[in-house]
Design a protein around this motif. Sequence first.
Motif, PDB file in Angstrom:
ATOM      1  N   GLY A  78    -106.796  19.156  22.127  1.00 54.26           N
ATOM      2  CA  GLY A  78    -105.835  18.866  21.059  1.00 54.26           C
ATOM      3  C   GLY A  78    -106.446  18.737  19.678  1.00 54.26           C
ATOM      4  N   THR A  79    -107.774  18.852  19.570  1.00 52.07           N
ATOM      5  CA  THR A  79    -108.430  18.826  18.251  1.00 52.07           C
ATOM      6  C   THR A  79    -109.248  20.121  18.150  1.00 52.07           C
ATOM      7  N   PRO A  80    -109.617  20.540  16.926  1.00 50.89           N
ATOM      8  CA  PRO A  80    -110.406  21.769  16.796  1.00 50.89           C
ATOM      9  C   PRO A  80    -111.702  21.709  17.624  1.00 50.89           C
ATOM     10  N   GLU A  81    -112.367  20.528  17.644  1.00 50.76           N
ATOM     11  CA  GLU A  81    -113.637  20.420  18.395  1.00 50.76           C
ATOM     12  C   GLU A  81    -113.381  20.563  19.897  1.00 50.76           C
ATOM     13  N   SER A  82    -112.351  19.861  20.398  1.00 55.90           N
ATOM     14  CA  SER A  82    -112.121  19.929  21.848  1.00 55.90           C
ATOM     15  C   SER A  82    -111.546  21.291  22.250  1.00 55.90           C
ATOM     16  N   ALA A  83    -110.822  21.956  21.326  1.00 57.74           N
ATOM     17  CA  ALA A  83    -110.340  23.312  21.625  1.00 57.74           C
ATOM     18  C   ALA A  83    -111.536  24.258  21.733  1.00 57.74           C
ATOM     19  N   ARG A  84    -112.530  24.064  20.822  1.00 56.02           N
ATOM     20  CA  ARG A  84    -113.732  24.924  20.900  1.00 56.02           C
ATOM     21  C   ARG A  84    -114.467  24.676  22.213  1.00 56.02           C
ATOM     22  N   LYS A  85    -114.557  23.407  22.619  1.00 58.95           N
ATOM     23  CA  LYS A  85    -115.241  23.061  23.889  1.00 58.95           C
ATOM     24  C   LYS A  85    -114.527  23.724  25.070  1.00 58.95           C
ATOM     25  N   LEU A  86    -113.190  23.737  25.027  1.00 59.23           N
ATOM     26  CA  LEU A  86    -112.426  24.374  26.112  1.00 59.23           C
ATOM     27  C   LEU A  86    -112.741  25.865  26.201  1.00 59.23           C
ATOM     28  N   ILE A  87    -112.796  26.499  25.027  1.00 54.04           N
ATOM     29  CA  ILE A  87    -113.077  27.939  25.011  1.00 54.04           C
ATOM     30  C   ILE A  87    -114.494  28.197  25.540  1.00 54.04           C
ATOM     31  N   GLU A  88    -115.452  27.320  25.168  1.00 50.63           N
ATOM     32  CA  GLU A  88    -116.825  27.462  25.696  1.00 50.63           C
ATOM     33  C   GLU A  88    -116.834  27.277  27.217  1.00 50.63           C
ATOM     34  N   ASP A  89    -116.081  26.275  27.685  1.00 46.60           N
ATOM     35  CA  ASP A  89    -116.007  26.039  29.138  1.00 46.60           C
ATOM     36  C   ASP A  89    -115.459  27.277  29.850  1.00 46.60           C
ATOM     37  N   ALA A  90    -114.346  27.807  29.317  1.00 45.31           N
ATOM     38  CA  ALA A  90    -113.693  28.956  29.955  1.00 45.31           C
ATOM     39  C   ALA A  90    -114.622  30.167  29.986  1.00 45.31           C
ATOM     40  N   LYS A  91    -115.310  30.398  28.878  1.00 43.12           N
ATOM     41  CA  LYS A  91    -116.206  31.576  28.807  1.00 43.12           C
ATOM     42  C   LYS A  91    -117.375  31.416  29.774  1.00 43.12           C
ATOM     43  N   ALA A  92    -117.869  30.179  29.904  1.00 44.55           N
ATOM     44  CA  ALA A  92    -118.989  29.940  30.818  1.00 44.55           C
ATOM     45  C   ALA A  92    -118.563  30.176  32.270  1.00 44.55           C
ATOM     46  N   VAL A 127    -107.812  28.154  36.380  1.00 45.67           N
ATOM     47  CA  VAL A 127    -106.668  27.276  36.101  1.00 45.67           C
ATOM     48  C   VAL A 127    -106.966  26.526  34.801  1.00 45.67           C
ATOM     49  N   VAL A 128    -105.983  26.497  33.911  1.00 46.94           N
ATOM     50  CA  VAL A 128    -106.108  25.746  32.658  1.00 46.94           C
ATOM     51  C   VAL A 128    -104.960  24.746  32.638  1.00 46.94           C
ATOM     52  N   GLU A 129    -105.309  23.454  32.672  1.00 50.41           N
ATOM     53  CA  GLU A 129    -104.279  22.426  32.860  1.00 50.41           C
ATOM     54  C   GLU A 129    -104.119  21.560  31.619  1.00 50.41           C
ATOM     55  N   CYS A 130    -102.852  21.396  31.218  1.00 49.16           N
ATOM     56  CA  CYS A 130    -102.478  20.414  30.189  1.00 49.16           C
ATOM     57  C   CYS A 130    -103.203  20.629  28.856  1.00 49.16           C
ATOM     58  N   VAL A 131    -102.966  21.770  28.248  1.00 52.65           N
ATOM     59  CA  VAL A 131    -103.557  22.053  26.932  1.00 52.65           C
ATOM     60  C   VAL A 131    -102.447  22.581  26.011  1.00 52.65           C
ATOM     61  N   PRO A 132    -102.614  22.435  24.706  1.00 53.39           N
ATOM     62  CA  PRO A 132    -101.591  22.948  23.790  1.00 53.39           C
ATOM     63  C   PRO A 132    -101.389  24.457  23.987  1.00 53.39           C
ATOM     64  N   SER A 133    -100.142  24.897  23.821  1.00 54.79           N
ATOM     65  CA  SER A 133     -99.806  26.312  24.075  1.00 54.79           C
ATOM     66  C   SER A 133    -100.658  27.264  23.238  1.00 54.79           C
ATOM     67  N   VAL A 134    -100.950  26.890  21.979  1.00 51.85           N
ATOM     68  CA  VAL A 134    -101.723  27.816  21.120  1.00 51.85           C
ATOM     69  C   VAL A 134    -103.136  27.996  21.650  1.00 51.85           C
ATOM     70  N   VAL A 135    -103.700  26.923  22.217  1.00 55.41           N
ATOM     71  CA  VAL A 135    -105.068  27.010  22.756  1.00 55.41           C
ATOM     72  C   VAL A 135    -105.072  27.892  24.011  1.00 55.41           C
ATOM     73  N   ALA A 136    -104.059  27.691  24.877  1.00 53.24           N
ATOM     74  CA  ALA A 136    -103.972  28.506  26.098  1.00 53.24           C
ATOM     75  C   ALA A 136    -103.750  29.977  25.748  1.00 53.24           C
ATOM     76  N   LYS A 137    -102.973  30.214  24.711  1.00 51.48           N
ATOM     77  CA  LYS A 137    -102.718  31.602  24.285  1.00 51.48           C
ATOM     78  C   LYS A 137    -104.024  32.270  23.849  1.00 51.48           C
ATOM     79  N   GLU A 138    -104.819  31.526  23.075  1.00 48.83           N
ATOM     80  CA  GLU A 138    -106.102  32.045  22.596  1.00 48.83           C
ATOM     81  C   GLU A 138    -107.038  32.325  23.778  1.00 48.83           C
TER      82      GLU A 138
END
Length: 277
Positions: A159-173, A183-194
């Motif tokens: 829900g913050t720019p830093e934690s959204a970046r961490k999510l993207i790093e996690d997903a890519k790893a 599975v991506v659980e409980c994240v803002p729609s814009v982050v999941a879309k990205e």
Amino acid sequence: MSKKKMTILDFQNYKDEGRKFAYVTAYDYTTASIVNESNCEVILVGDSLAMVMLGYSSTVGVTMEDMIHHIKPVVKGAPNTFIVGDMPFGSYNVSAEQAIASANRMLMETNCDCIKLEGGVDLAPTITKMVKAGIPVMGHIGLTPQTSTSLGGFRVQGGTPESARKLIEDAKAIEAAGAFSIVVECVPSVVAKELTKELRIPVLGIGAGPDVDCQVLVTQDLLGMYGDFKPKFVKQFAQVRKAMVDGLNLFHEETLNGSFPSAEYSFNKDVEIPKLY
Ligand code: KIV
């Protein structure tokens, strides 16, 4: 006509073709057979069984024995549905060797189609070794219920720019480690879309908005059966709990007033009763 069972390759094909699919839970033979009869393509025997079926307050207490006990009847009940076995807390966080041994056991004893485990960047080296060992792995990031205490409870992640970046790093790893879906659980729609745009593998969203490759829900939530609480992202597509309570009350009423069982539900063969004395 019975549906055709999805394969691991279909997960990627569906994403590449922009074709959505639906993913639900089951923990027993009867529910699995109902899902099998539906058009839903994937079943998760989730560790959510701890809360939904066993009444625990979190998913942490469920064991490998519990999971295996529940995955077996689901595999039996849903031969045309892709089945995911959830690795319980404590079965993969010690070492890659422990994770491989636990996954081997789950796959061999239940015959499910893949395993799922929770974690991001820190878990990626383990997933790399599991995939090299021939284990089909589905990842799970965002709200990871097994470590929800460390995350501060069941709350939206990224829900913050830093934690959204961490999510993207996690997903890519997790993708780079060789997981075939995530599975991506409980994240803002814009982050999941990205994430869905950035990742090659399919993103399976639960509480992640509409722009993902697949929607996931717990069956007991979406059918309106689980009564303890309802997360914001759950839509109830049926009121099965009410239908069950109504049916039970009707049985109770007819038992008390004697209208059940009528002749239709009784064995009406004439038998001469021998005199006993
Ligand atoms: O156990 C479970 O039901 C899950 C879903 C929330 C994806 O992991």
